[in-house]
Design an enzyme around this catalytic site. Sequence first.
Site, mmCIF file in Angstrom:
data_model
loop_
_atom_site.group_PDB
_atom_site.id
_atom_site.type_symbol
_atom_site.label_atom_id
_atom_site.label_comp_id
_atom_site.label_asym_id
_atom_site.label_seq_id
_atom_site.Cartn_x
_atom_site.Cartn_y
_atom_site.Cartn_z
ATOM 1 N N LEU A 238 22.841 15.480 18.902
ATOM 2 C CA LEU A 238 23.138 14.632 17.740
ATOM 3 C C LEU A 238 24.426 13.832 17.936
ATOM 4 C CD1 LEU A 238 22.158 17.212 14.977
ATOM 5 C CD2 LEU A 238 20.789 15.295 15.798
ATOM 6 N N HIS A 239 24.532 13.211 19.119
ATOM 7 C CA HIS A 239 25.718 12.408 19.432
ATOM 8 C C HIS A 239 25.340 10.985 19.848
ATOM 9 C CE1 HIS A 239 27.591 16.530 20.759
ATOM 10 N NE2 HIS A 239 27.518 16.416 19.434
ATOM 11 N N PRO A 240 24.520 10.261 19.082
ATOM 12 C CA PRO A 240 24.158 8.891 19.477
ATOM 13 C C PRO A 240 25.360 7.955 19.372
ATOM 14 C CG PRO A 240 23.360 9.340 17.260
ATOM 15 C CD PRO A 240 23.898 10.646 17.791
#
Length: 569
Positions: free
Chosen positions: A474-476
């Site tokens: 969850l690190h876009p």
Amino acid sequence: MSNKNKSYDYVIIGGGSAGSVLGNRLSEDKDKEVLVLEAGRSDYFWDLFIQMPAALMFPSGNKFYDWIYSTDEEPHMGGRKVAHARGKVLGGSSSINGMIYQRGNPMDYEGWAEPEGMETWDFAHCLPYFKKLEKTYGAAPYDKFRGHDGPIKLKRGPATNPLFQSFFDAGVEAGYHKTPDVNGFRQEGFGPFDSQVHRGRRMSASRAYLHPAMKRKNLTVETRAFVTEIHYEGRRATGVTYKKNGKLHTIDAKEVILSGGAFNTPQLLQLSGIGDSEFLKSKGIEPRVHLPGVGENFEDHLEVYIQHKCKEPVSLQPSLDIKRMPFIGLQWIFTRTGAAASNHFEGGGFVRSNNEVDYPNLMFHFLPIAVRYDGQKAAVAHGYQVHVGPMYSNSRGSLKIKSKDPFEKPSIRFNYLSTEEDKKEWVEAIRVARNILSQKAMDPFNGGEISPGPEVQTDEEILDWVRRDGETALHPSCSAKMGPASDPMAVVDPLTMKVHGMENLRVVDASAMPRTTNGNIHAPVLMLAEKAADIIRGRKPLEPQYIDYYKHGVHDENEGAIEVKPYAK
């Protein structure tokens, strides 16, 4: 339409991590009217699922908290679609994330500053803004690396569960080091993590920045306000239209700031005619500025869980028993203590998997429980796990709108595992993790590997497991990257945060990162927003702080990475 004549100096689209920082800092100027538009609902104080740290698994996939994005079929992941949670509340994803605070390595920012025109984004220029936002309870008051008076209150992981200490010791036995603070002088090694938890509650960006500022008369925060259109006159943004409670509202703005995050910012830019001209024409959109980098250069961190059965009854596995949850919850409600008062990611480590990298390319999150992010627990009485994955993969993806409809989610593809380097580092990641977990320090607890299981050994078996089991961390980021105008793929001017070719349209969020950092990205986004706030306000920037930080082979004799069986193409 309503509010037609209402005008603001700054309209901030997105009340997430960056938008919360900007809402606070820009409204410090009392003569400026500031409006924050958040499409999600408010982050209510009484909402246990976002305030209780241990409840972090519940919002993901829940339509009341999560926008529930998904990639297209990933071509190198067996055609799987990878789910992406995005916060649907004030505070954005800082209201539903794992609360892990990682700055990244100082050399990440040296990399940011390499292109001409990016010099003011090196570590020396970023460090004062990290310190400005932090109140680090685990650091000594004389620690020159850490902040002591900022709005983000950080708890140093106590890591008192015996599994943590054994994991740290196993890292040392495998040839690595311990480090007291991965956000301090030395990132590389194993030790406690900082978490955004204060007095037993989640310390989201909205709690730290927006709520304390809401008493100001010049700050307005609108929730459930979905921006449908940005209005322009030539190269100048003049206002926005948003939908709330079924009604459209149009307001005027002297400046518009996009803080919608790595998904929504490039989407709004493309809908506004800013992006690749040929692509925009194919969607029936009249191009305004040809910037082919909009939606490109997309990065993310992929991760897997290596799970073990625990021989001793010391893990947190029993806390997942539905019969115990009410008692754990009541303890938290009345005392803000107990198992529910921690995110439980209290420690981990950073290492290099090979000698071709200059600083750690692997991050480990250790958890004294065996459970997936969606709450699915391993079928054991006691267990533990390590989250691991390459931190600066060279795989790149893209985001593209599907139509002119602002409510239609865009097409997203990260191209995970698309390069040989990516695959090589994935194989190394699993082997390094297994090497650490098999050390003598873990023997008292090691009941055997549950996932992926001892039958997964060869390069291709490992990669096949990653394709089937890998999840986003969850690190876009980086989908509208900063860079000089000479870079054809740059979208944002690093000196002004304005979109290239536009007069008063700025981008301040994870999409503007030129490349990702080697850890969780919430802290870098907060720093970026703090720095951008000074730029937007025309304030003198904080003085750069040139202090030494750890580099392997310079500050100790550790000249090389720990050897593991090499990846064979």
